[in-house]
Each structure stands twice: as structure tokens, then as C-alpha cells.
Write a protein that holds these residues in place. Structure first.
Motif, PDB file in Angstrom:
ATOM      1  N   TYR A   1      -0.973  -3.864  -8.168  1.00  0.00           N
ATOM      2  CA  TYR A   1      -0.581  -2.468  -7.940  1.00  0.00           C
ATOM      3  C   TYR A   1      -1.495  -1.753  -6.953  1.00  0.00           C
ATOM      4  O   TYR A   1      -1.436  -0.524  -6.835  1.00  0.00           O
ATOM      5  CB  TYR A   1      -0.557  -1.713  -9.270  1.00  0.00           C
ATOM      6  CG  TYR A   1       0.451  -2.265 -10.243  1.00  0.00           C
ATOM      7  CD1 TYR A   1       1.806  -2.229  -9.946  1.00  0.00           C
ATOM      8  CD2 TYR A   1       0.060  -2.857 -11.444  1.00  0.00           C
ATOM      9  CE1 TYR A   1       2.750  -2.747 -10.819  1.00  0.00           C
ATOM     10  CE2 TYR A   1       0.992  -3.375 -12.326  1.00  0.00           C
ATOM     11  CZ  TYR A   1       2.331  -3.319 -12.010  1.00  0.00           C
ATOM     12  OH  TYR A   1       3.267  -3.836 -12.873  1.00  0.00           O
ATOM     13  N   LEU A   2      -2.357  -2.504  -6.239  1.00  0.00           N
ATOM     14  CA  LEU A   2      -3.249  -1.848  -5.283  1.00  0.00           C
ATOM     15  C   LEU A   2      -2.461  -1.234  -4.136  1.00  0.00           C
ATOM     16  O   LEU A   2      -2.818  -0.172  -3.614  1.00  0.00           O
ATOM     17  CB  LEU A   2      -4.270  -2.851  -4.732  1.00  0.00           C
ATOM     18  CG  LEU A   2      -5.357  -2.230  -3.854  1.00  0.00           C
ATOM     19  CD1 LEU A   2      -6.282  -1.360  -4.703  1.00  0.00           C
ATOM     20  CD2 LEU A   2      -6.158  -3.290  -3.114  1.00  0.00           C
ATOM     21  N   LEU A   3      -1.387  -1.896  -3.726  1.00  0.00           N
ATOM     22  CA  LEU A   3      -0.516  -1.354  -2.688  1.00  0.00           C
ATOM     23  C   LEU A   3       0.761  -0.817  -3.331  1.00  0.00           C
ATOM     24  O   LEU A   3       1.244  -1.393  -4.308  1.00  0.00           O
ATOM     25  CB  LEU A   3      -0.165  -2.438  -1.661  1.00  0.00           C
ATOM     26  CG  LEU A   3      -1.352  -3.097  -0.952  1.00  0.00           C
ATOM     27  CD1 LEU A   3      -0.858  -4.170   0.007  1.00  0.00           C
ATOM     28  CD2 LEU A   3      -2.192  -2.067  -0.214  1.00  0.00           C
ATOM     29  N   PRO A   4       1.338   0.253  -2.804  1.00  0.00           N
ATOM     30  CA  PRO A   4       2.503   0.906  -3.449  1.00  0.00           C
ATOM     31  C   PRO A   4       3.818   0.219  -3.109  1.00  0.00           C
ATOM     32  O   PRO A   4       4.758   0.842  -2.614  1.00  0.00           O
ATOM     33  CB  PRO A   4       2.443   2.322  -2.882  1.00  0.00           C
ATOM     34  CG  PRO A   4       1.894   2.131  -1.503  1.00  0.00           C
ATOM     35  CD  PRO A   4       0.893   1.001  -1.614  1.00  0.00           C
ATOM     36  N   GLN A  54       6.229   0.862  -9.473  1.00  0.00           N
ATOM     37  CA  GLN A  54       5.574   2.005  -8.834  1.00  0.00           C
ATOM     38  C   GLN A  54       6.608   2.923  -8.179  1.00  0.00           C
ATOM     39  O   GLN A  54       6.529   4.152  -8.318  1.00  0.00           O
ATOM     40  CB  GLN A  54       4.590   1.507  -7.765  1.00  0.00           C
ATOM     41  CG  GLN A  54       3.386   0.764  -8.333  1.00  0.00           C
ATOM     42  CD  GLN A  54       2.611   0.065  -7.227  1.00  0.00           C
ATOM     43  OE1 GLN A  54       3.124  -0.840  -6.578  1.00  0.00           O
ATOM     44  NE2 GLN A  54       1.381   0.457  -7.035  1.00  0.00           N
ATOM     45  N   ILE A  55       7.540   2.319  -7.476  1.00  0.00           N
ATOM     46  CA  ILE A  55       8.590   3.105  -6.815  1.00  0.00           C
ATOM     47  C   ILE A  55       9.436   3.843  -7.854  1.00  0.00           C
ATOM     48  O   ILE A  55       9.778   5.021  -7.684  1.00  0.00           O
ATOM     49  CB  ILE A  55       9.469   2.182  -5.949  1.00  0.00           C
ATOM     50  CG1 ILE A  55       8.622   1.559  -4.833  1.00  0.00           C
ATOM     51  CG2 ILE A  55      10.648   2.945  -5.361  1.00  0.00           C
ATOM     52  CD1 ILE A  55       9.324   0.460  -4.064  1.00  0.00           C
ATOM     53  N   ALA A  56       9.751   3.135  -8.960  1.00  0.00           N
ATOM     54  CA  ALA A  56      10.548   3.762 -10.013  1.00  0.00           C
ATOM     55  C   ALA A  56       9.803   4.931 -10.649  1.00  0.00           C
ATOM     56  O   ALA A  56      10.390   5.986 -10.924  1.00  0.00           O
ATOM     57  CB  ALA A  56      10.907   2.721 -11.074  1.00  0.00           C
ATOM     58  N   ALA A  57       8.503   4.760 -10.897  1.00  0.00           N
ATOM     59  CA  ALA A  57       7.708   5.833 -11.502  1.00  0.00           C
ATOM     60  C   ALA A  57       7.705   7.070 -10.617  1.00  0.00           C
ATOM     61  O   ALA A  57       7.846   8.202 -11.104  1.00  0.00           O
ATOM     62  CB  ALA A  57       6.277   5.349 -11.751  1.00  0.00           C
ATOM     63  N   ALA A  58       7.566   6.870  -9.302  1.00  0.00           N
ATOM     64  CA  ALA A  58       7.570   8.008  -8.378  1.00  0.00           C
ATOM     65  C   ALA A  58       8.940   8.689  -8.358  1.00  0.00           C
ATOM     66  O   ALA A  58       9.032   9.924  -8.289  1.00  0.00           O
ATOM     67  CB  ALA A  58       7.192   7.534  -6.980  1.00  0.00           C
ATOM     68  N   ASN A  59       9.984   7.914  -8.452  1.00  0.00           N
ATOM     69  CA  ASN A  59      11.337   8.489  -8.429  1.00  0.00           C
ATOM     70  C   ASN A  59      11.659   9.266  -9.698  1.00  0.00           C
ATOM     71  O   ASN A  59      12.367  10.273  -9.662  1.00  0.00           O
ATOM     72  CB  ASN A  59      12.368   7.374  -8.223  1.00  0.00           C
ATOM     73  CG  ASN A  59      12.342   6.814  -6.815  1.00  0.00           C
ATOM     74  OD1 ASN A  59      11.925   7.499  -5.880  1.00  0.00           O
ATOM     75  ND2 ASN A  59      12.763   5.573  -6.660  1.00  0.00           N
ATOM     76  N   LYS A  87       2.836   9.955  -6.410  1.00  0.00           N
ATOM     77  CA  LYS A  87       3.106   9.767  -4.993  1.00  0.00           C
ATOM     78  C   LYS A  87       2.900   8.310  -4.574  1.00  0.00           C
ATOM     79  O   LYS A  87       2.010   7.632  -5.081  1.00  0.00           O
ATOM     80  CB  LYS A  87       2.196  10.673  -4.157  1.00  0.00           C
ATOM     81  CG  LYS A  87       2.336  12.161  -4.497  1.00  0.00           C
ATOM     82  CD  LYS A  87       1.435  13.010  -3.650  1.00  0.00           C
ATOM     83  CE  LYS A  87       1.526  14.485  -4.037  1.00  0.00           C
ATOM     84  NZ  LYS A  87       2.886  15.034  -3.869  1.00  0.00           N
ATOM     85  N   LEU A  88       3.716   7.872  -3.615  1.00  0.00           N
ATOM     86  CA  LEU A  88       3.558   6.532  -3.040  1.00  0.00           C
ATOM     87  C   LEU A  88       2.673   6.562  -1.809  1.00  0.00           C
ATOM     88  O   LEU A  88       2.221   5.512  -1.343  1.00  0.00           O
ATOM     89  CB  LEU A  88       4.932   5.956  -2.680  1.00  0.00           C
ATOM     90  CG  LEU A  88       5.873   5.722  -3.871  1.00  0.00           C
ATOM     91  CD1 LEU A  88       7.218   5.217  -3.378  1.00  0.00           C
ATOM     92  CD2 LEU A  88       5.264   4.731  -4.859  1.00  0.00           C
ATOM     93  N   GLY A  89       2.403   7.734  -1.283  1.00  0.00           N
ATOM     94  CA  GLY A  89       1.469   7.885  -0.171  1.00  0.00           C
ATOM     95  C   GLY A  89       2.041   7.397   1.150  1.00  0.00           C
ATOM     96  O   GLY A  89       3.152   6.882   1.244  1.00  0.00           O
ATOM     97  N   SER A  96      -0.725   7.307  -5.922  1.00  0.00           N
ATOM     98  CA  SER A  96      -1.195   7.674  -7.268  1.00  0.00           C
ATOM     99  C   SER A  96      -1.716   6.491  -8.070  1.00  0.00           C
ATOM    100  O   SER A  96      -2.385   6.688  -9.100  1.00  0.00           O
ATOM    101  CB  SER A  96      -0.064   8.345  -8.048  1.00  0.00           C
ATOM    102  OG  SER A  96       0.342   9.544  -7.413  1.00  0.00           O
ATOM    103  N   PHE A  97      -1.458   5.256  -7.641  1.00  0.00           N
ATOM    104  CA  PHE A  97      -1.826   4.077  -8.420  1.00  0.00           C
ATOM    105  C   PHE A  97      -3.119   3.429  -7.926  1.00  0.00           C
ATOM    106  O   PHE A  97      -3.634   2.524  -8.567  1.00  0.00           O
ATOM    107  CB  PHE A  97      -0.695   3.045  -8.367  1.00  0.00           C
ATOM    108  CG  PHE A  97       0.647   3.606  -8.729  1.00  0.00           C
ATOM    109  CD1 PHE A  97       1.067   3.619 -10.049  1.00  0.00           C
ATOM    110  CD2 PHE A  97       1.476   4.152  -7.764  1.00  0.00           C
ATOM    111  CE1 PHE A  97       2.294   4.156 -10.402  1.00  0.00           C
ATOM    112  CE2 PHE A  97       2.709   4.696  -8.102  1.00  0.00           C
ATOM    113  CZ  PHE A  97       3.112   4.699  -9.419  1.00  0.00           C
TER     114      PHE A  97
END
Length: 444
Positions: free
Chosen positions: A390-393, A398-403, A411-413, A420-421
Motif C-alpha cells: 500500500y506504499l503506492l496508491p 485504496q481506490i475504493a476507500a477514497a471513493n 486522498k490518492l494524491g 492518505s495511505f
């Protein structure tokens, strides 16, 4: 001349990993297999051993867990997890990651997190807690969970490497290190993550969304997220979890295992496979899922992709390591023994590149074992390094959590390190590696 050959072969190995990573999915396996062909036909190396035992464990576990999913077992587990999270909303930054972790351990997959994400968001936002805190740590916690699950693909890869002479480090030995280390890591990480980002009332972006009517202000009260469960799903989940418990019991008590041909207790590899086939059959008889839906289920698809990736890359690394075992032992071994953290960094980086814990296990763990790293210490570091996926978005969860985070706090940055991860990944990796190393030295 030999050194030039070794360097060229290493370039082939690393090139296959990079090319597979760029394409992702089953391409990891394809490039790994192509790399084996280059080492054998071009450089004349003996072909290595494909990870057959690990693959058979993965196939049996994927089949059983897919049957459970189709029967509604994961839906039922999610409703139970949601109830646990909702009972202590003010401590959600700790409770949500722990619950996500434990249910991922039991299910052997992080896919269980997806339906939990809207629950975590709703419970945190309604109670005035910045959603990015529990969401980000919950996602990362499911990564290290697979180092603690008796039925994960990563554990299958690990057991087949350590549960052999001269290590004889069995499933239960691994779990006794990884499980407490991960729990300690999550607890310590929640303290740090709970301080990340501005509180809802102090965040101008969230307040602007509230003022515009895009989202309602936090109101407290019960969650409005509806989850479905069924009796068939409950029965399927209980059967699967009983199977997991049976594997742990057989791991703890060698005396109750069937005898092998030489009179010694049977190894855990065939026991895991048999129990998982039995679990799948019982689910079929009791819950009566539609078997035709199994190949199209998300658990089955993800499991098959992991198996193919593991097959190719593990075969490639075994071919390379077997050809140069003496060199690896004499050189890399000195580095690892002097600076054990190099091993953890290796697992972490392969997780970052491949987003596959099982691939990282089969790629780096054989090098650590060949270098003479103590199995207990190796296991402790191995678990924490899993957070690296999870170091890279770029991961689906990760995408689902941001959505799902309607407040916009998760944020995915745009710069790879401003999402955010990022901090939760590093903190959980460091705390779990540290705890795991200490426990591993004590128990290993």
C-alpha cells in the motif's frame, strides 16, 4: 566471466519482475516463466523447482473460500464485523483496523474489506471523526493480516519454504510470531494515525462541502448502511471458520495428525489441502451455493491470478537461487547477518512493486533462509514488510476507500507520496517489523 554471467542473469530476473509489474495480474506469471526459459536455454542453468506445494494449497483454499463467498458467507461475516465497529464509534480508528485485520485473517483474503469500507466511513463521519484515519489504517491492516492467516496464499508460500529440514518451522510457529506482532503494530499505528489530518470541524475542504450541501454535517446516530446476510451464508462462514480452526489445532498438536509413511506426523501441507476440500464439500451440501458462480466470484478470480503470478516468479527465483546458492550464502548472507533489516527491506520493496505478498514471499524468503537468517527473526520481519503493497496508491482497496469517503478526506494524491495511505503504511511496517523481530528472537 562467471561474474558477468551472474550479473546478466540477475538482469533477466529483475527485468522479468519489472515487465510483469508493468502489465500486472497474470502477466507476472508469464514474465516469470519466460525468464526461466531464458536462464535455461540461453545461460544453460538447471531448471528450478516450481512451487507445487504452495500452488496446491492456494488452489484448495481458493476453492473453499470461493464456495463460501458464493453461499453468502463473506456477506454474513461483514455484517458481524460492521456490528463490532458500530458498537464503539469513538474508538473507530483502532476498532475498525483491528476488526478488518481479524476478519481478513479468518477469511484468508483482504477482499472482505470492500463491503466494510462504506460502514467505516459512515460510522466515523457521523461521529465527527475524520474518515481518512480509520479507512487508511483498515486498508493497510489487511495487508499484514495475510501473514497471520492459516489460509492465505502468502502463508501457503511461507509454510512450504520453512516447514522443511533443516528449519522445521511450522505453521503454528509462524502464527505465534506474526499474529501478536501485527496486533501490536496496529495498536501503535492507530495512535499515530489518529493524529493525521485536520479534524472535521477544522478542515476547510470538508466544511466547504458541508456548506455547499454536497454532504450533510456529522449527526451522530446509527449507521444507515444496509448489509445483507442469510442463514446459508452464516452456515457457510461458520463451516469455513471451523476449517481454519481445525488447521490451527492440527498445527498445535502433532500427535493428532495422521501418520506419514515413515511413521512420523503428517506435514501440514496435505492436511491444509484436505481440510479445505472437506470445507468446500460441506458448504456445498449444507448451504447449496450455485457452483456455476464460483469461477466468476471475486475471490476465485483474485486467487487464480495470485497462483499464476506465484508460479512464474517463484519458479524464476528458484532457478536463479539454486544456480548460485553458494555465492548468495557467502555474500548476501554476510550482509543480511550484519544488517537483518536488509531482508525486511527486500520483502517490502517486492510488495511495493508487485502488490503481491505471496510473490514477495517466494522471491525474497528463500534468499533470507539461504543467507542463514534465523527463521523466527525472518518471520517477524516478513509479516511487517507486507504493508508495502500500500506504499503506492495503486491498489483496488485504496481506490475504493477514497471513493467511499464522501467527505474527501481520504486522498490518492498526485505525487505518489502525498496520499492518505503513505504514512500509515510506513508506520505499520516499522512497528510490526520491530515487534515481530523481538518476538521472533524470543520464540524462534
Amino acid at each position: 566471466m562467471d561474474s558477468v554471467k551472474i550479473v546478466l542473469e540477475l538482469i533477466v530476473v529483475l527485468g522479468a519482475i519489472v515487465m510483469g509489474t508493468r502489465s500486472s495480474g497474470v502477466a507476472l506469471g508469464l514474465w516469470g516463466g519466460a525468464g526461466v526459459a531464458v536462464l535455461v536455454f540461453v545461460f544453460g542453468e538447471d531448471v528450478g523447482s516450481p512451487p507445487v506445494d504452495a500452488l496446491l494449497i492456494i488452489l484448495s483454499v481458493v476453492l473453499a473460500s470461493s464456495m463460501m463467498q458464493v453461499a453468502g458467507g463473506i456477506d454474513w461475516m461483514v455484517t458481524i464485523a460492521a456490528d463490532l465497529i458500530a458498537k464503539r464509534p469513538k474508538q473507530i480508528t483502532l476498532i475498525a483496523p483491528l476488526v478488518s485485520f481479524l476478519f481478513s485473517v479468518g477469511a484468508g483474503t483482504s477482499n472482505i474489506l470492500y463491503p466494510l469500507l462504506p460502514v467505516i466511513y459512515d460510522a466515523s463521519y457521523r461521529n465527527g471523526i475524520r474518515p481518512s484515519r480509520p479507512l487508511s489504517l483498515s486498508v493497510v491492516a489487511t495487508g499484514v493480516a495475510l501473514a497471520c492467516s492459516p489460509v492465505s496464499a502468502a502463508m501457503a508460500a511461507m509454510v512450504t519454504l520453512t516447514d522443511v529440514a533443516p528449519y522445521n518451522f511450522e505453521l503454528i510457529d509462524i502464527i505465534m510470531i506474526t499474529l501478536p506482532a501485527a496486533v501490536i503494530g496496529i495498536i501503535l499505528s492507530s495512535i499515530v494515525v489518529n493524529r493525521l489530518g485536520k479534524d472535521i470541524e477544522d478542515d476547510p475542504e470538508i466544511q466547504a462541502r458541508i456548506a455547499s450541501g454536497a454532504i450533510a454535517a456529522p449527526s451522530g446516530g446509527m449507521s444507515t448502511v444496509e448489509l445483507k446476510s442469510s442463514t446459508a451464508g452464516r452456515n457457510a462462514a461458520l463451516i469455513f471458520l471451523l476449517g481454519v480452526a481445525a488447521i490451527v489445532v492440527f498445527g498445535l498438536f502433532k500427535g493428532i495428525r495422521p501418520e506419514a509413511a515413515d511413521g512420523s506426523p503428517m506435514g501440514m501441507t496435505p492436511i491444509i489441502e484436505m481440510i479445505m476440500f472437506l470445507v468446500g464439500t460441506l458448504i456445498l451440501l449444507v448451504s447449496r451455493p450455485n457452483v456455476a458462480d464460483v469461477p466468476t466470484s471475486s475471490v476465485f478470480k483474485a486467487g487464480m491470478v495470485s497462483a499464476i503470478a506465484l508460479f512464474g516468479l517463484a519458479w524464476l527465483t528458484d532457478t536463479f537461487i539454486s544456480a548460485h546458492l553458494e555465492l548468495i550464502t557467502s555474500t548476501v548472507g554476510d550482509w543480511v547477518n550484519a544488517w537483518p533489516w536488509i531482508f525486511a527491506l527486500g520483502v517490502f520493496l517486492v510488495c511495493v512493486l508487485t502488490t503481491s505478498q505471496s510473490t514477495a514471499t517466494r522471491t525474497i524468503v528463500p534468499i533470507g533462509l539461504a543467507a542463514g537468517l534465523a527463521p523466527g527473526l525472518l518471520t517477524g520481519m516478513w509479516a511487517g514488510a507486507f504493508a508495502g503493497i500500500y506504499l503506492l496508491p495503486t491498489n483496488g482497496s485504496q481506490i475504493a476507500a477514497a471513493n467511499f469517503d464522501e467527505s474527501g478526506s481520504t486522498k490518492l494524491g498526485t505525487k505518489l507520496v502525498d496520499h492518505s495511505f503513505f504514512v500509515p503504511t510506513l508506520v505499520l511496517a516499522v512497528t510490526t517489523i520491530t515487534a515481530g523481530s523481538l518476538i521472533g528472537l524470543l520464540l524462534g
